[in-house]
Design an enzyme around this catalytic site. Structure first.
Site, PDB file in Angstrom:
ATOM      1  CB  CYS A 105      -8.572   2.297   8.272  1.00  0.00           C
ATOM      2  SG  CYS A 105      -7.929   1.812   6.656  1.00  0.00           S
TER       3      CYS A 105
ATOM      4  CD  GLU B  98      -2.546  -1.355   2.661  1.00  0.00           C
ATOM      5  OE1 GLU B  98      -3.753  -1.546   2.452  1.00  0.00           O
ATOM      6  OE2 GLU B  98      -2.067  -1.171   3.789  1.00  0.00           O
TER       7      GLU B  98
END
Lengths: 604, 604
Positions: A384, A289
């Site tokens: 998240c 990521e």
């Protein structure tokens, strides 16, 4: 400079008022419901048993925290007893299950109580950081301090374990967050212990006093490759990175640390000049990521996590507080209108974790390759992003104004009123605007004279010769109105040719908004469309989507879809037809089902 | 139809004579030396000890076999006592170490003698297949039958284990090859046992009578997903696939099996209409070295293994023997001049395993992503390709002519003479041509009249209205010459727009040759070049490379390479300069060091 908090700024109308209404009327409920369904709130009771659904996860407390923080920001402006009662119950559960020594992590305390502070990748300091931010917000906007009390006790434990006794298996957390939360805690309480802790975690990163492994193994993944003051490029997991950089900027501001500020500025410049999509998205790859390297900005495989876009806004806003430079407001605007706003459906109920910059034809996707998702979801295993989106939108007023001794800086344009203390008096600034549909902005000042600096957006040719550091300075007497007009030019924007895959292509923009093509409007095989760079576009409105549109002529290659169409044929046999191509704002893509999408289009 | 073997065809001059000279003067030595250095020949002695370098591998026998086979083809035309002595020694070693029961695999017999015929992925039947092909070639072209005796004994064992007693852990091999070798053995010896075996291995594939796992796990990987007659698309590992399809076509021919022929034709059509690069390369991905799906033809990540290109030539040549259809000769030509010839350096000493279709700027390559190699090597860990290239070039004469009862079909144009038996007499055909530099071909017939059919290439507009199945029919009396002129048109070729990444681009071709741009000729950032589709190109010659070139005008974007150049800027600020762009044949790329390369270029 001083930042004017959103509690002093009411967004009263227009584009962003609508977004804030969506958050408080839809998103906050949608996130609540999905978090509830998936056991995230129940987990706070620490009573999960083997065989039950929804096994808790070690970072779930952070999801709860961001939801509470979002709600706190909403409650500042809009009472909502029902949700506040839910939050109170969550906080009661947290308090009830807080360990004797102050420790809070409902997963670790329940499932791995023998492994507390042993594994740098367990997100313990990350969840404590988010709970700390929630505690501050909940106390500030509801007056209730139960969670704040819990977190003060918890942070005392963290202080003892990490700073005083060096008793954990690691020195700095794998996922940054607590650093910026501690800076916020210091600002909120004035207790220097929190500043000491923030400095400790930031200063020790990259020193490798203890093993700082993080998964994947590369130290860059968690920005641990170098001491922070020696870092010059944005590296590793993009969310972790911008959370760290935000804390670095906080500490540069608080401590007047010029060396740390220089590192922040260098990294910020690296991001925005080499490693950022035109939407303001950051993080080019799903592998880790992460940031990759300069000019590596693949469109189809873009990762550009929603949380990273939010973190970039945070980082920019901290720098905006330090230096007068319209670059920071420009980047915040770019992210807000594009890579941030794309994070949610238009109805606010579902969210992107990743934000692709191009969606190719489904038929051209290869088996066993991981592509970004193409439709938003209400919840993710790692969820998240949704509560990060709600907390930013609910506190959006934070990004409009800063002040120094004698000047009010206006960074963003939204219909709003704000109460701003400056020079010992309180002035009221009222913005009226239809921005970004229209670049006209009027700002009326009452309560005293004001020396006003307004950001002239980078995309705008108006006022260019009258600016200093990108701001236009205006003296407004009490009761006077400044009438500004930021011409909303429609134009194609090209990427630096070092971005290999965008060569020969361009993205259509109008003012701060980046547009895209969708298959649902333009038929399949979007890449067969070719545009002249000077195409004239007509501004329209799509009433189903509720967004502005741009329509202009394009050449579309005529595709022979028959099964025995040749695989290669003479280019002179390519046929084109003139079509009307319809662009919608990038943020509105993927609201009408599966569809190809393209930001960068072929230019001839 | 009957195929005219290369022993009856001498390539006497011109383009391909030069290639054959390179093989016999350089490549055969280069491959020998590297195979020798790496222990491949020594391994035949089965005396490797732990701690020694060059631990043998279970498919090394196949490398040796293809080298011997290559040498045999060279020896047919050119004596070379030195290398023949080496081959004799290898064969002595093979014979000396052949197991009592006939088994041959110098690795398995030495290292894993308890695991013989237990693991479908151990390439045992594959290596036996290649040794069989080598044995036939060595016997046919040197008269020495020691290896042939060994292989007859070995194939008896295979017959007993697999066909008669079903005693192995698997029914069909993981890597096809023995099937086509058995067909060749049947053709060479006339022994129907070999035909029975070939039929057995082909017919049982996909029936899953025993576990047919192959790594990676997908049954498509080894074409085991369906019985072969039900297969309609090219699937899995591309080399395995085309080796199987070649054997299927062999058996369709030998057995007159129309159902099998139909499957071959359907799969061939799928390859050339949906899954083949413009160079004739096949296999779009390194993951499983495999075909992926229709129209998935990524350029930078192309795998396009050299052995797969060779296998496609083999497959096409088998079908060419069955049906009069110029498609087969067109594809053989396309592969020969492009995806096959790119396999080696111009000096013939180094080889590609993969053949990329585009090499991007090094700076745009991302860490931890696997890209194809960009420079040829003399040897690989898995070095199947180099001796495959030498054996094809050394036997290139195989692809020129076929005959039926009354017609000689000429499929390829090379200066050559050929002795062809037809209608009870032997005619001599002499081709004179400067092809592919020039499309003029004269074919002179002596020894009798001949009914000649010459392939009119698909890229050529000449004779189009006079052809049947793509062939022009000419009656030549004894002593007469046919003067043909296939106009070598230079043109851009586009990919079907379903090939997503080639939309708006085209490849420059002249006659059968696909061209490319290299950085060494055109500067960096090749994608910044834009061409009008009707650009006029000038034919030239690069005397350093020894290849023809095409030079034409292009617009090149002016690149600001300064460190603070903007990441995104107004498209109207893009500046172009007119430059001369120089194209070289694709097959000649990567002969001057690391360089960007592009086949598909932007068309405006």
């Amino acid at each position: 400079m001083k930042n004017i908090g959103f509690e002093k700024v009411n967004i009263t109308d227009g584009f962003w008022k609508a977004q804030q209404d969506i958050v408080k009327n839809a998103s906050i409920y949608s996130v609540y419901n999905r978090f509830n369904d998936t056991g995230r709130f129940e987990a706070l009771k620490m009573n999960w048993k083997e065989g039950m659904p929804n096994r808790p996860h070690f970072f779930w407390d952070s999801d709860v925290a961001k939801w509470i923080e979002s709600l706190a920001y909403i409650l500042e402006k809009t009472p909502c007893d029902e949700l506040e009662a839910k939050a109170d119950e969550m906080i009661d559960n947290i308090a009830a299950h807080q360990s004797e020594n102050g420790y809070i992590n409902s997963y670790m305390a329940y499932f791995e109580s023998d492994k507390i502070f042993t594994n740098r990748d367990r997100h313990e300091l990350y969840t404590i950081g988010h709970l700390t931010e929630a505690a501050i917000a909940y106390h500030k906007h509801t007056g209730k301090r139960k969670l704040l009390d819990c977190m003060e006790k918890c942070l005392d434990l963290v202080y003892n374990v990490f700073v005083k006794y060096d008793a954990a298996n690691f020195v700095t957390p794998g996922h940054e967050e607590i650093e910026l939360a501690l800076a916020k805690m210091y600002n909120y309480t004035g207790d220097s212990k929190y500043l000491e802790m923030a400095n400790f975690f930031v200063d020790n990163r990259g020193l490798h006093k203890k093993s700082e492994s993080a998964n994947p193994a590369s130290p860059k993944y968690s920005q641990s490759h170098l001491p922070v003051r020696e870092q010059t490029t944005a590296e590793g997991h993009a969310v972790r990175a911008v959370y760290l950089y935000t804390a670095m900027a906080d500490l540069a501001y608080i401590n007047g640390d010029k060396e740390l500020l220089k590192a922040c500025e260098t990294i910020f410049s690296n991001i925005v000049n080499k490693r950022m999509y035109i939407t303001g998205g950051i993080g080019s790859t799903a592998r880790g990521e992460a940031f990759t390297k300069d000019y590596d900005l693949p469109n189809i495989m873009a990762y550009t996590e929603s949380c990273a876009a939010i973190g970039l806004i945070m980082f920019a806003s901290r720098l905006q507080q330090i230096s007068v430079n319209s670059l920071y407001g420009d980047i915040i605007e770019k992210v807000l209108y594009n890579g941030f706003l794309s994070d949610k459906t238009l109805d606010g109920k579902a969210f992107f974790y990743e934000n692709p910059i191009e969606i190719p034809p489904a038929a051209s996707k290869v088996d066993d390759v991981r592509y970004p998702i193409t439709q938003r979801l209400e919840v993710f295993g790692c969820s998240c992003c949704p509560p990060n989106i709600t907390r930013l939108l609910a506190s959006l007023g934070n990004y409009l104004y800063t002040t120094d001794e004698d000047t009010v800086y206006c960074h963003q344009y939204m219909s709003s009123d704000a109460e701003i203390e400056i020079g010992g008096k309180t002035v009221k600034l009222v913005q009226k605007t239809d921005y970004p549909r229209d670049g006209k902005v009027s700002i009326t000042c009452t309560g005293g004279d004001v020396h006003l600096a307004v950001r002239v957006p980078a995309w705008c040719d108006s006022y260019k010769d009258q600016t200093k550091n990108g701001y236009l300075y205006i003296d407004l007497a009490d009761g006077e109105t400044a009438d500004l007009d930021f011409e909303m030019v429609t134009r194609f924007m090209s990427a630096n040719p070092h971005v290999n895959e965008d060569i020969g292509k361009a993205a259509l923009t109008r003012g701060p908004i980046v547009f895209c093509l969708e298959e649902v409007d333009n038929g399949p095989l979007l890449r067969t469309l070719r545009f002249n760079s000077n195409t004239e576009f007509e501004l329209g409105y799509d009433s189903d989507l509720g967004v502005i549109t741009l329509t202009g002529e394009a050449q579309k290659q005529i595709v022979d879809s028959s099964d025995d169409a040749p695989l290669y044929y003479r280019t002179s046999d390519c046929k084109y037809e003139t079509v009307k191509a319809k662009f919608i704002p990038y943020y509105a893509f993927a609201n009408r089902g599966e569809s190809e999408m393209a930001v960068f289009v072929n230019i001839i």
